[in-house]
Design a protein around this motif. Structure first.
Motif, PDB file in Angstrom:
ATOM      1  N   ARG A  19      -9.294   0.454  -2.156  1.00 20.34           N
ATOM      2  CA  ARG A  19      -8.426  -0.577  -1.581  1.00 20.34           C
ATOM      3  C   ARG A  19      -7.465  -1.055  -2.655  1.00 20.34           C
ATOM      4  NH1 ARG A  19     -10.571  -6.222   1.059  1.00 20.34           N
ATOM      5  NH2 ARG A  19      -8.548  -7.203   1.143  1.00 20.34           N
ATOM      6  N   ASP A  20      -6.180  -1.193  -2.287  1.00 23.17           N
ATOM      7  CA  ASP A  20      -5.220  -1.846  -3.161  1.00 23.17           C
ATOM      8  C   ASP A  20      -4.398  -2.799  -2.299  1.00 23.17           C
ATOM      9  OD1 ASP A  20      -3.099  -0.334  -1.976  1.00 23.17           O
ATOM     10  OD2 ASP A  20      -3.358   1.269  -3.436  1.00 23.17           O
ATOM     11  N   ALA A  21      -3.301  -3.289  -2.806  1.00 19.59           N
ATOM     12  CA  ALA A  21      -2.535  -4.308  -2.077  1.00 19.59           C
ATOM     13  C   ALA A  21      -1.892  -3.785  -0.802  1.00 19.59           C
ATOM     14  CB  ALA A  21      -1.461  -4.903  -2.991  1.00 19.59           C
ATOM     15  N   ALA A  22      -1.578  -2.483  -0.747  1.00 21.30           N
ATOM     16  CA  ALA A  22      -0.838  -1.955   0.395  1.00 21.30           C
ATOM     17  C   ALA A  22      -1.574  -0.901   1.211  1.00 21.30           C
ATOM     18  CB  ALA A  22       0.487  -1.363  -0.078  1.00 21.30           C
ATOM     19  N   SER A  23      -2.758  -0.480   0.771  1.00 17.13           N
ATOM     20  CA  SER A  23      -3.470   0.541   1.531  1.00 17.13           C
ATOM     21  C   SER A  23      -4.975   0.415   1.328  1.00 17.13           C
ATOM     22  CB  SER A  23      -2.998   1.944   1.138  1.00 17.13           C
ATOM     23  OG  SER A  23      -3.358   2.233  -0.191  1.00 17.13           O
TER      24      SER A  23
END
Length: 119
Positions: A19-23
């Motif tokens: 998980r990251d900020a956009a996906s």
């Protein structure tokens, strides 16, 4: 992922991988006991992962404006999902998702989730 309100048999997001900020990337393990047809649960899994990406509380699947299931999964399949946040406008968020089994694309979708406006 713990914040998701879904419980078995409607919990389709089986495992968080990245998980990251956009996906967000995760897995949906298809079983014979799934509550709905597996192609429906596959898109529900995408929506659940999208919700885990942007909501701390409850969100709602608002629309699906593009969805293509190229191969319906069967019980025992593990579908690796990648869901990307494409845009946000206030409480409405647009996502795109792709599902793969053993590296082969089996589904893609574009969908919208919305937050409770009172939250």
């Amino acid at each position: 992922m713990r914040e998701l309100p879904h419980q078995i048999p409607f919990r389709a997001a089986s495992k968080l991988i990245r998980r990251d900020a956009a996906s967000i990337e995760g897995e949906f393990l298809c079983t014979a006991n799934d509550a709905m047809p597996l192609e429906v649960m596959l898109v529900e899994a995408m929506a659940q992962f999208g919700g885990a990406l942007v909501f701390e509380g409850q969100g709602y699947l608002s629309a699906i404006d593009a969805c293509e299931v190229l191969r319906v999964p069967v019980a025992g399949d593990t579908v690796r999902l990648v869901v990307t946040l494409d845009a946000s406008l206030g409480v409405l968020h647009r996502f795109s998702g792709v599902g793969r089994i053993d590296g082969v694309e089996v589904a893609r979708a574009r969908f919208y989730l919305s937050a409770n406006a009172e939250a």
